[in-house]
Design a protein around this motif. Structure first.
Motif, PDB file in Angstrom:
ATOM      1  N   ILE D  72       0.836  -1.200   0.000  1.00 47.79           N
ATOM      2  CA  ILE D  72       0.000   0.000   0.000  1.00 47.79           C
ATOM      3  C   ILE D  72       0.869   1.248   0.000  1.00 47.79           C
ATOM      4  N   VAL D  73       1.920   1.228   0.817  1.00 48.84           N
ATOM      5  CA  VAL D  73       2.794   2.403   0.874  1.00 48.84           C
ATOM      6  C   VAL D  73       3.434   2.642  -0.488  1.00 48.84           C
ATOM      7  N   LYS D  74       3.942   1.553  -1.116  1.00 47.91           N
ATOM      8  CA  LYS D  74       4.576   1.718  -2.429  1.00 47.91           C
ATOM      9  C   LYS D  74       3.576   2.292  -3.439  1.00 47.91           C
ATOM     10  N   ALA D  75       2.362   1.695  -3.465  1.00 46.22           N
ATOM     11  CA  ALA D  75       1.363   2.119  -4.446  1.00 46.22           C
ATOM     12  C   ALA D  75       0.962   3.564  -4.214  1.00 46.22           C
ATOM     13  N   ASN D  76       0.857   3.946  -2.936  1.00 48.38           N
ATOM     14  CA  ASN D  76       0.479   5.320  -2.625  1.00 48.38           C
ATOM     15  C   ASN D  76       1.478   6.298  -3.196  1.00 48.38           C
ATOM     16  N   ILE D  77       2.768   5.963  -3.035  1.00 46.17           N
ATOM     17  CA  ILE D  77       3.786   6.885  -3.533  1.00 46.17           C
ATOM     18  C   ILE D  77       3.677   7.012  -5.051  1.00 46.17           C
ATOM     19  N   ASN D  78       3.443   5.880  -5.737  1.00 42.11           N
ATOM     20  CA  ASN D  78       3.306   5.942  -7.193  1.00 42.11           C
ATOM     21  C   ASN D  78       2.121   6.802  -7.617  1.00 42.11           C
ATOM     22  N   VAL D  79       0.964   6.573  -6.960  1.00 46.32           N
ATOM     23  CA  VAL D  79      -0.231   7.308  -7.370  1.00 46.32           C
ATOM     24  C   VAL D  79      -0.087   8.787  -7.043  1.00 46.32           C
ATOM     25  N   THR D  80       0.518   9.098  -5.891  1.00 45.97           N
ATOM     26  CA  THR D  80       0.702  10.511  -5.534  1.00 45.97           C
ATOM     27  C   THR D  80       1.579  11.210  -6.561  1.00 45.97           C
ATOM     28  N   ARG D  81       2.582  10.464  -7.071  1.00 42.35           N
ATOM     29  CA  ARG D  81       3.428  11.063  -8.104  1.00 42.35           C
ATOM     30  C   ARG D  81       2.580  11.397  -9.337  1.00 42.35           C
TER      31      ARG D  81
END
Lengths: 101, 94, 150, 158
Positions: D72-81
């Motif tokens: 979830i943390v990894k995906a969040n960073i990608n989507v926020t980018r």
């Protein structure tokens, strides 16, 4: 030690706030309903998680932390369920997703 | 520092509210309102800590419950125009 | 929403926990924010969630409209009854301190009973309102109830 | 019967967690409340004819959650980018992933895990497949690699 915990807690609160705002911006910027769902889930997962984690670090092992964990667990069960129900309803309501091919 | 968190959540609430007013579809509005509810939970928790009364967490938990149930209810109402039906006409209904 | 697998499974998991949380709020009125009214609303909304997902008629079979009506009246009766008992024991209406041997004991008992009455009535009225809003469709099921029952 | 006992145990545990008080009166009320809720829940199960089957390996569930949080943390960073990129470069797609070898609860956990990871949202469960809407291609590729469903299959009993 207390200082270190405080510092980590502030970092959690600030980065949580950052992700919450990012989700809000995404909700406004993204082109269609299905893409906006993804933006909303940014706030619902990491934003919420970090803010509640920051608050947990503030109160240590106490009743308040237990309640925060319960809120977090409840949100982690209910928010994807609501998002899934919304997406399914939108698809069923003949809302065509914008898809790039 | 709680102020920073509260400010961030308030800004997002304004953005979410803008989405709720803009629509364009009813699902966008429900999504925005649901998201607004999650932020309300956060702000209740943050405000409780800000004023030094962690008792507020019970209220935050209640709000999270009501938000979820309310979203499901509104969704069902828009789907069927009715809250109580239990046998949908098509097997693939919501 | 019978065919909605995710909602059904999650609701099955969450409803008992929400009901227990309602009772927690009911009985911890002295310690935190809470009390009869909020507890009743939470209890009622958990039941409404059940009705939304499994159908209002299934909900009607779990708690029949008659039971709901009778329990709602019982809550009010409990409230009024505590008041009347206080009068009979030589106090004013709802003067809790005369209810038990000691004043604080009486106050605890009185508030506990009053809150319980409020919670019961509020929960049952919430459920009753849900029954009213959902109406009754004879084509769905026939379990012998009448539209005016809710 | 086993179900009733485990439900009672969970409810009693939740009461202790919520209350945090150990006065006799509150404990007695807790036992009564848990028993009452247990009764009502079993009555609901009997009336709608659907009995929840919660049967997972708890230790492995904990490990799954840790892995999920990392994802979830990894995906969040990608989507926020993607959100903060000056010009949007989204590549939304819809596809189906198989969910065979999973019980009903497993399928629901799979669908909710997909939704919980930003970048992918499950939009339907049909014929042991889950329809997914993905925001960006990397998220879709990640899911199609099938790591998540492999881990979920290991949670199933026996």
């Amino acid at each position: 030690m207390q200082l270190l915990l405080d510092a980590i807690s502030w970092i959690c609160l600030l980065s949580g706030g950052f992700f919450v705002v990012a989700g809000g911006i995404g909700l406004l910027r993204f082109p269609d309903f299905f893409t906006r769902l993804h933006a909303a889930s940014v706030t619902d997962t990491l934003g919420t998680g970090l803010i509640l984690l920051g608050l947990m670090l503030q109160s240590g092992f106490s009743q308040a932390s237990v309640k925060l964990i319960l809120i977090l667990v409840f949100l982690f069960f209910s928010s994807p369920t609501a998002a899934h129900a919304l997406a399914k309803a939108a698809l069923h309501g003949k809302l065509v997703p914008f898809v790039k091919r | 520092m709680y102020i920073a968190g509260i400010a961030a959540v308030l800004v997002t609430m304004a953005l979410t509210l803008a989405r709720a007013f803009m629509g364009p579809t009813v699902y966008d509005r429900i999504l925005a309102v649901n998201s607004f509810g999650t932020k309300t939970v956060l702000i209740i928790a943050l405000y409780g800590y800000f004023t030094g009364r962690p008792d507020f967490l019970d209220i935050a938990l209640v709000y999270a419950l009501i938000n979820f149930i309310g979203t499901i209810a509104v969704l069902k109402f828009f789907e069927y125009g009715d809250l109580g039906r239990d046998r949908p006409s098509q097997p693939d209904d919501i | 929403m019978r065919h909605h697998l995710v909602l059904r499974v999650i609701a099955k998991l969450l409803i008992p926990l929400i009901l227990l949380f309602a009772l927690y709020v009911q009985f911890h009125g002295d310690f935190g924010p809470g009390g009869g009214f909020q507890a009743g609303v939470i209890f009622g909304s958990a039941f409404i969630l059940y009705g939304l997902i499994f159908g209002a008629n299934t909900a009607r079979r779990v708690a029949t409209p008659e039971v709901v009506r009778v329990l709602a009246a019982c809550g009010v009766l409990l409230y009024a009854g505590v008041g009347v008992v206080a009068i009979l024991r030589g106090g004013n209406y709802l003067q809790y301190r005369v209810l038990a041997a000691t004043a604080t004991g009486g106050e605890h008992l009185g508030i506990f009973l009053i809150e319980f009455g409020v919670g019961l009535t509020v929960a049952m009225i919430m459920i009753g309102l849900f029954y009213c809003f959902t109406g009754y469709r004879p084509s769905d099921h026939n379990n012998g109830t009448h539209p005016h029952d809710a | 019967m086993k179900h009733a006992f485990s439900l009672f145990a969970v409810l009693a545990g939740l009461w202790i967690l919520l209350s945090g008080e150990f006065q006799t009166l509150l404990l007695v009320l807790g036992v009564i409340s848990a028993a009452g809720v247990c009764w009502l829940a079993l009555r609901m199960d009997a009336k709608d004819g659907e009995y929840p089957v919660v049967n997972v390996r708890l230790l492995r569930l904990g490990r799954y959650w840790l892995w999920l949080i990392k994802e979830i943390v990894k995906a969040n960073i990608n989507v926020t980018r993607e959100i903060l990129r000056p010009e949007l470069r989204l590549s939304p797609s819809i596809f189906r992933v198989p969910a065979d070898g999973l019980s009903e609860l497993g399928q629901v956990t799979y669908a909710n895990s997909i939704t919980l990871t930003p970048g992918t949202v499950s939009i339907n469960i049909k014929d042991r497949h889950i329809e997914v809407h993905a925001l960006i291609q990397p998220a879709a590729d990640d899911l199609q690699r099938g790591e998540m469903v492999r881990r979920l299959r290991r949670l199933e009993p026996n």
